[in-house]
Design a protein around this motif. Sequence first.
Motif, PDB file in Angstrom:
ATOM      1  N   TYR A 157       0.799  -1.226   0.000  1.00 37.94           N
ATOM      2  CA  TYR A 157       0.000   0.000   0.000  1.00 37.94           C
ATOM      3  C   TYR A 157       0.833   1.278   0.000  1.00 37.94           C
ATOM      4  N   ALA A 158       2.156   1.174   0.141  1.00 35.65           N
ATOM      5  CA  ALA A 158       2.962   2.356   0.442  1.00 35.65           C
ATOM      6  C   ALA A 158       2.370   3.034   1.665  1.00 35.65           C
ATOM      7  N   GLY A 159       1.877   2.223   2.597  1.00 32.17           N
ATOM      8  CA  GLY A 159       1.053   2.735   3.677  1.00 32.17           C
ATOM      9  C   GLY A 159       1.657   2.594   5.052  1.00 32.17           C
ATOM     10  N   PHE A 347      12.080   1.565  -4.668  1.00 27.30           N
ATOM     11  CA  PHE A 347      10.974   2.463  -4.366  1.00 27.30           C
ATOM     12  C   PHE A 347      11.328   3.406  -3.225  1.00 27.30           C
ATOM     13  N   ILE A 348      10.819   4.624  -3.328  1.00 30.82           N
ATOM     14  CA  ILE A 348      11.098   5.664  -2.360  1.00 30.82           C
ATOM     15  C   ILE A 348       9.793   6.360  -2.007  1.00 30.82           C
ATOM     16  N   GLY A 349       9.595   6.682  -0.718  1.00 31.88           N
ATOM     17  CA  GLY A 349       8.425   7.445  -0.296  1.00 31.88           C
ATOM     18  C   GLY A 349       7.389   6.591   0.386  1.00 31.88           C
ATOM     19  N   GLY A 350       6.115   6.949   0.228  1.00 30.18           N
ATOM     20  CA  GLY A 350       5.032   6.288   0.933  1.00 30.18           C
ATOM     21  C   GLY A 350       4.546   7.129   2.095  1.00 30.18           C
ATOM     22  N   SER A 351       3.546   6.619   2.819  1.00 34.29           N
ATOM     23  CA  SER A 351       2.910   7.376   3.892  1.00 34.29           C
ATOM     24  C   SER A 351       3.852   7.717   5.037  1.00 34.29           C
ATOM     25  N   VAL A 352       4.808   6.844   5.332  1.00 32.42           N
ATOM     26  CA  VAL A 352       5.702   7.086   6.471  1.00 32.42           C
ATOM     27  C   VAL A 352       6.790   8.089   6.115  1.00 32.42           C
ATOM     28  N   ASN A 353       7.308   8.018   4.898  1.00 32.29           N
ATOM     29  CA  ASN A 353       8.398   8.907   4.484  1.00 32.29           C
ATOM     30  C   ASN A 353       8.066   9.624   3.171  1.00 32.29           C
ATOM     31  N   PRO A 354       6.977  10.391   3.124  1.00 33.60           N
ATOM     32  CA  PRO A 354       6.580  11.019   1.856  1.00 33.60           C
ATOM     33  C   PRO A 354       7.580  12.043   1.349  1.00 33.60           C
TER      34      PRO A 354
END
Length: 444
Positions: A157-159, A347-354
């Motif tokens: 989820y990139a969550g 992959f880079i980013g997501g909810s924790v490290n946007p």
Amino acid sequence: MIAIIGAGISGLVTALRLQQAGLPYVLYEAGSEPGGCIRSRQEGPYLREEGANSLLAGEGTEALLHELGLENEILPAEAVSNFRYIYKNGKIRQLPAKPRSLMLGGYFSLKAKFSILRELRNKSRGPENETLADFFRRRFGEEVVRYALDPFVNGIYAGNSENLLVKLTFPQLLKMEKEYGSVLKGMANLGGKRRKTLSFKNGLQTLPIAIAEKLNSIKYRHTLTALDWDKDGFTLNVSAPDSGAGFGKGSFQQRVNRVIMCLPAYAAAPVLADSFPELSAAAAKLEYPPMAAVHTAWKRSRVSHPLNGFGALHPPHVEKLFTAGTIWTSSVFPGRCPADEVFLTTFIGGSVNPENAGMPNEALISNTLAELRRLYGITGEPEYIHTNRWPLAIPQYDAHMLPVNAAADAAKARGLFICANWQGGVSIEDCIRKGGEMAGVLKG
């Protein structure tokens, strides 16, 4: 007439099933090609996926592939893809796949192993809208949350597991808890055929292209700009290219009886605002965290790590790495790069490290390459590099989804249906299933 808005996999499968049922439809797609978030690109000897990277196919999806005549195009994942890895305490460690190796291996601490064993007798129950993190914390303990659940949720989820609701993401866990008194006991009683990880020789977009070629009423570069509802149906305002050959000139209106919305929530919200204000307002609040991907290829001789697996995920709350994880693409599917190279999708980013996904391109690439060199023992420069960004990536199934679901259910009575990855599951398999079910509902 039924209008389908968006030629992602949900819209395509819905259109295919409506066509087979003899129901009139028109499928409008704002872009110039089918697939939505499924997009494959060949650049010289390198094949990259600019969205989903693989398909976990159940029986229904396998039947669809057979129906489309894609058997000779299927590319099964290599056997090593069954091995999954997690970065923990400074090392890339294999995640135990079986209960015996879970309890006898060194991945989890002794304290965590006792917590896992105690789950068999755990009689606790959570609140109505329990988050994934709280569910796993209650049943298995903090270490399992941080080093098993978190990277898994970040990968799908990139969550953030602290926000996603268990009943919306993995309701089967609650069913196991209720029926068996234990998630572990429930998993032990699971049956059914195991799903296969696969792609296609020319990439995942082979699937949506094959479906689109079967359709007789798909219109590209047609954008829905407004939608009005009355008791007799819908009036759609559509912006179309000035092709001059029966393909549509400028803007026009279309009357339809029902509408199937297959757009992302943030794209659907504006056009729903006038006639479906509650659904529009709820959809506009859904979180879509930003993500970026850095695709790299390296000479195999410059990479010391064996890369014998699907890839490695990084626990976002505890390990504090720059990247969210890397798929070892050339280990999973052959033919993605020259034989003497390896292809990595990071992959880079997501909810924790946007904030990481929003970095300027130069910083994004330099930080990613530095981390890849450190984690995988890589020397020298990559043979190939390409960056993709998704400012709005994957819809989050958190508390904001509850009013969306309620408003979407109410809209059905007026002929508006949602068939997209922000309802009922985010995976390709989920979207294929929902497309088939949607056609069944309308046919009935």
